[in-house]
Design a protein around this motif. Structure first.
Motif, short mmCIF file in Angstrom:
data_model
loop_
_atom_site.label_atom_id
_atom_site.label_comp_id
_atom_site.label_asym_id
_atom_site.label_seq_id
_atom_site.Cartn_x
_atom_site.Cartn_y
_atom_site.Cartn_z
N ALA A 192 48.07 36.57 42.76
CA ALA A 192 48.97 36.86 41.46
C ALA A 192 48.02 37.48 40.29
O ALA A 192 46.86 37.27 40.12
CB ALA A 192 49.58 35.43 40.88
N PRO A 193 48.81 38.55 39.63
CA PRO A 193 47.79 39.05 38.58
C PRO A 193 47.46 37.95 37.46
O PRO A 193 48.47 37.01 37.16
CB PRO A 193 49.02 39.98 37.90
N ARG A 194 46.56 38.26 36.70
CA ARG A 194 46.04 37.27 35.75
C ARG A 194 46.33 37.83 34.43
O ARG A 194 46.34 39.20 34.34
CB ARG A 194 44.56 36.92 35.99
N SER B 288 41.57 37.37 31.20
CA SER B 288 41.18 36.06 31.44
C SER B 288 39.96 36.15 32.56
O SER B 288 40.13 37.12 33.31
CB SER B 288 42.29 35.39 32.04
N PRO B 289 39.36 34.93 32.67
CA PRO B 289 38.22 35.07 33.75
C PRO B 289 38.73 35.06 35.18
O PRO B 289 39.84 34.37 35.35
CB PRO B 289 37.25 33.78 33.41
N ALA B 290 37.87 35.79 36.02
CA ALA B 290 38.47 35.70 37.53
C ALA B 290 38.18 34.04 38.08
O ALA B 290 37.14 33.50 37.66
CB ALA B 290 37.63 36.64 38.43
#
Length: 105
Positions: free
Chosen positions: A58-60, A64-66
């Motif tokens: 899903a897109p973050r 935001s950090p991976a």
């Protein structure tokens, strides 16, 4: 394996069919039983597994950090392999089971 249809590749354990050696759930059950183990629990966790990969892909939110994932030891091919595995699960080509066995006393 699930419905017996050929898998789509690449997946996490194999880039192509010649190095993939999955067995059907029935084959695994028979093999483990033949080895002398007693089945205590067998659960198809494919829906839970598919949801895990959907969340992973899903897109973050921007900035935001991976999240930590398989990239640490698999490398940059994780998104492609996750998409392919998810497709295999959604099409019934792969099932994920969680099982508990014991050696009878």
């Amino acid at each position: 394996l699930g419905n017996g249809e050929p898998l789509h590749y690449p997946v996490f354990w194999a880039e192509e069919p010649s190095i993939s050696h999955l067995k059907t759930p029935d084959e695994i059950r028979r093999t483990v039983k033949a080895a002398g183990f007693e089945e205590l629990k067998w659960e198809d966790v494919t829906p839970r597994s598919a949801n895990f990969f959907k969340r992973m892909l899903a897109p973050r939110p921007e900035g935001s950090p991976a999240p930590l994932n398989f990239s640490i030891y698999i490398g940059s091919s994780v998104p492609e392999k996750a998409r392919t595995l998810l497709r295999n699960m959604e099409e019934g080509r792969v099932v994920v089971v969680q099982a508990v066995y014991r050696v009878p006393v």
